[in-house]
Each structure stands twice: as C-alpha cells, then as structure tokens.
Write an enzyme that holds these catalytic residues in place. Structure first.
Site, PDB file in Angstrom:
ATOM      1  N   THR A  78       6.341 -10.770   0.612  1.00  0.00           N
ATOM      2  CA  THR A  78       6.158 -10.274  -0.756  1.00  0.00           C
ATOM      3  C   THR A  78       5.872 -11.433  -1.712  1.00  0.00           C
ATOM      4  O   THR A  78       4.931 -11.363  -2.519  1.00  0.00           O
ATOM      5  CB  THR A  78       7.418  -9.490  -1.203  1.00  0.00           C
ATOM      6  OG1 THR A  78       7.626  -8.435  -0.268  1.00  0.00           O
ATOM      7  CG2 THR A  78       7.269  -8.920  -2.591  1.00  0.00           C
ATOM      8  N   SER A 208       5.769 -13.090   7.758  1.00  0.00           N
ATOM      9  CA  SER A 208       7.202 -13.106   7.439  1.00  0.00           C
ATOM     10  C   SER A 208       8.014 -13.253   8.732  1.00  0.00           C
ATOM     11  O   SER A 208       7.744 -12.559   9.717  1.00  0.00           O
ATOM     12  CB  SER A 208       7.540 -11.775   6.755  1.00  0.00           C
ATOM     13  OG  SER A 208       8.848 -11.782   6.263  1.00  0.00           O
ATOM     14  N   ALA A 209       9.007 -14.143   8.717  1.00  0.00           N
ATOM     15  CA  ALA A 209       9.763 -14.444   9.950  1.00  0.00           C
ATOM     16  C   ALA A 209      10.533 -13.232  10.477  1.00  0.00           C
ATOM     17  O   ALA A 209      10.636 -13.030  11.688  1.00  0.00           O
ATOM     18  CB  ALA A 209      10.741 -15.590   9.689  1.00  0.00           C
ATOM     19  N   HIS A 210      11.065 -12.395   9.556  1.00  0.00           N
ATOM     20  CA  HIS A 210      11.994 -11.359  10.032  1.00  0.00           C
ATOM     21  C   HIS A 210      11.307 -10.202  10.753  1.00  0.00           C
ATOM     22  O   HIS A 210      11.980  -9.317  11.286  1.00  0.00           O
ATOM     23  CB  HIS A 210      12.908 -10.870   8.893  1.00  0.00           C
ATOM     24  CG  HIS A 210      12.298  -9.923   7.912  1.00  0.00           C
ATOM     25  ND1 HIS A 210      12.506  -8.566   7.980  1.00  0.00           N
ATOM     26  CD2 HIS A 210      11.521 -10.125   6.838  1.00  0.00           C
ATOM     27  CE1 HIS A 210      11.883  -7.983   6.967  1.00  0.00           C
ATOM     28  NE2 HIS A 210      11.273  -8.910   6.258  1.00  0.00           N
ATOM     29  N   CYS A 321      10.603   0.661   2.269  1.00  0.00           N
ATOM     30  CA  CYS A 321      10.706   0.882   0.833  1.00  0.00           C
ATOM     31  C   CYS A 321      10.644   2.372   0.497  1.00  0.00           C
ATOM     32  O   CYS A 321      10.986   2.774  -0.595  1.00  0.00           O
ATOM     33  CB  CYS A 321       9.610   0.142   0.095  1.00  0.00           C
ATOM     34  SG  CYS A 321       8.005   0.503   0.729  1.00  0.00           S
TER      35      CYS A 321
END
Ligand code: PLP
Length: 377
Positions: A78, A208-210, A321
C-alpha cells in the site's frame, strides 16, 4: 494470545501467509545479533545493519529481475503504491494538466484509493478498463485507451480475489509503444509467477513480504525512475531482512513449490466439485495463481457458510478489506457475476505448508457446512 490447540485449517493465503521458519530465523537474527541502526555507519553495528538492508535489496531485485539500486524498501505494498502514484503525478510533463491514468477495474483497494486521492486533488483523471466474466482484461480496450493518450497504466500482475493472472509483459509493451509509464501491482504474483521488471521495461512494480511467507510491515517499490523519497525514521531492519530472505527462498524454490501448491488446490477443487452440487469455479482456469480457488455456491449466502465452518476452516468471502463489509466485491461486480454467484462467493487459497490430509478435511467440513446451509434456507 489464543490457545494453539485445534486451530482451524488455514486457507486464506491471499490475505496473508504463515512465515517460513527460515525467514523467522533471519528476522530474529536481525533483531538480536544484528540490532544496529543502519544509519549509524561510523561503527561495526551500523554497517552490519546497513549491509542487511543492502542484501535485502539484492534479494528483492533478483526475484523480479530488477537492479538492486531500483529497490526502495517500504512498510507495505500500500505504501509503495502511494509513493509510485505520487511520483508519477509529480513528474508529469504538463503540470497544468492532470495525469491521464488508465487502470483495470479489478485493481486492489490500495490502488483504487491512491488513484481516487489523486483524482480528488485534481492531479489525475482515471479511465477504466473492463474485464470479462473470468476477470480477463480487455486488451483491445487497453490498446485503444493507450493510443488515445495515457501517461500511466495500472494493471495488477494477478488478482487477489479470483487469482486471474495478467499478461503484464504485454501490458508494459503496449504502454511503452504509446509512451505511457506502468504501475504493476505484483503483491499476489511475486514469488509465484515469473516477473521481469527490467526486461519488460516496467516503470513501477510493488510487492509485499507477508504474501510470500515473509513478515508483515515490509514491502518494496521497484523503479528505476529515480528521486523516490526515503521513508522516514529508522528502517525496520528485521522486517526487511525477512523480506529479503522470503524473496531469496521464493526465487530458489518457487518453481518446485508452486506446482505442488497447485496440486493441493486442484485436490481441494476436485473434492468440492464432487461434494457440493452446482458449485461454480470463478476466475480464469487457464491463467490462475497456483494457490487460488474462488468458488460460488449459488443462492447460499457466503457468510452463513463461513460462520458454520469458522471453527474448522479459515477462508473468506472476498479480499481482506471487504471481509466484514456489507459492500459487494468490486471485482465480482466488474466480472458481472449474477447476484446469486456474488452472494455465494467463497475465496480460498492454499499454501506450501498445507498438506493433503488438511485439504481433504477442509473439503469435508465445507461440503457438509454448505449442505447444512442449504437445508436451513
Ligand atoms: N495489492 C494486492 C493485489 C493485494 O492483494 C494486497 C493485499 O491484500 C495489497 C495490494 C496491499 O498489500 P499490503 O498489505 O502490503 O499493503
């Protein structure tokens, strides 16, 4: 902390992934032994921490075939998306005119919000590209929109709800032919599909790592466009060390892991097709992320199914989301799925730490929950 006994089977790998134990080791090492401040390079400890960040940049770059000096470490996809959009807006050639953005309708909320903000500020105008009922992009429309004048093209590498994979190489080529920059949201695709930032001539890519067995709070903006502001404060070295290790492991192992993951997903799909009458599989079966399984059970409300299985299986109704929100998914609406298919939508994604017995059990729990939900209606 919750009791670790009888934890539900985790099938929500689009939302986030469990952290690989080898990544945890890298994080703990950076947090304990390598605790230095990377900005304090007068001494050993600072240099060591700063080298960890450099090494993370190298590993991110290697995963997406980019140059290490084009890797900007961020707290999330984000944050990387916001920085990319702000950068594109700030460097537009005609400052008096808004940036002309062309974007797919099924981008993640992180992209939609960043674009909406730029539009609200009068700095951008967005034109939207449609998708079909399998969430495939209309490339002819994209070509027409690029040719009629575009400065930035935003297309995700793969969708986070239905798993459809996009030909971002072709998107970059189209954009380059018409002089437009590109923003490729590779948050779901990185570490699962082959991405070649430099070869494709992409302008911005985010990850994004996650989403790839790494920690939360670490992502990257990949760009050679220069003058990207440094994020503020002392960098989160342990999280970035985890990002680097996650990328290194994905690069080495994804070609072996992903077919195995697809095997588990196919097993789940087959068992659900056998166990749930009139089940519909959503997304593009020919170009789908290896772990994605998005289904609809017509006329069975998804929240009822989820509440019936929540003690046994963790899955979702849509993107993270949207979960809990009453609003229908913008992705399913863009795909023009019937109200019955939207209402009965269930999003699942398996992971490399799932095993076959879990998949079989999850299919059983889900099939019987759906049968119970049907009986209740
Ligand atoms: N883009 C896509 C496609 C995603 O799936 C997500 C997360 O769900 C994001 C962006 C946002 O990622 P992050 O949690 O790192 O901000």
């Amino acid at each position: 902390m919750r009791e670790s006994r009888e934890r539900p089977i985790y099938l929500d790998h689009h939302a986030t992934t469990p952290v690989d134990p080898r990544v945890i080791e890298a994080v703990v090492h950076a947090m304990s032994v390598g605790f230095g401040n990377p900005n304090s390079t007068e001494h050993f400890y600072g240099v060591e921490a700063s080298e960890m960040l450099e090494s993370a940049r190298h590993d991110v770059a290697a995963l997406v075939s980019a140059r290490p000096d084009g890797i900007h470490l961020t707290s999330s996809s984000t944050a990387a998306i916001r920085t990319a959009v702000a950068h594109a807006v700030a460097r537009r050639a005609k400052k008096a005119q808004p940036l002309r953005i062309v974007a797919s309708r099924i981008e993640h909320a992180a992209v939609l919000n960043a674009l909406a903000e730029a539009e609200r500020a009068g700095a951008a105008v967005v034109r939207w590209i449609a998708v079909d009922h399998q969430a495939r992009l209309d490339m002819d429309e994209l070509r027409r929109e690029c040719r009629s004048g575009a400065d930035l093209v935003c297309v995700m590498a793969a969708n986070n709800e239905v798993g459809t994979i996009y030909d971002t190489r072709a998107v970059c080529q189209l954009a380059a032919e018409t002089g437009a920059s590109t923003l490729i949201d590779a948050t779901q695709a990185a570490g699962r599909v082959d991405l070649r930032f430099s070869e494709w001539g992409a302008t911005y890519m985010v990850l994004s790592a996650h989403k790839m067995y790494g920690p939360k709070g670490a992502g990257a903006l990949v760009t050679d466009a220069g003058s990207i502001p440094r994020s503020e404060g002392t960098p989160n070295v342990p999280a970035f060390a985890g990002l680097g290790e996650a990328c290194r492991l994905r690069r080495l192992e994804m070609n072996e892991d992903e077919p195995a993951v697809a095997g588990l997903r196919d097993r789940l799909q087959e068992r659900l097709l056998n166990g749930v009458p009139s089940l519909v599989i959503n997304g593009d079966p020919k170009a789908r992320l290896s772990h994605s399984l998005h289904v609809s059970v017509p006329d069975v409300p998804n929240d009822v199914v989820i509440s019936l299985v929540r003690a046994r299986v963790a899955l979702s109704t849509g993107s993270a989301c949207h979960s809990g929100a009453l609003e229908p998914s913008h992705v399913l609406r863009a795909m023009d799925l019937s109200p019955a298919l939207q209402e009965g939508a269930l999003r699942m994604a398996v992971g490399k730490f799932n095993h076959a017995a879990e998949i079989d059990a999850a299919a059983e729990y889900l099939s019987s929950a759906i049968a119970r939900a049907r009986a209740m209606l």
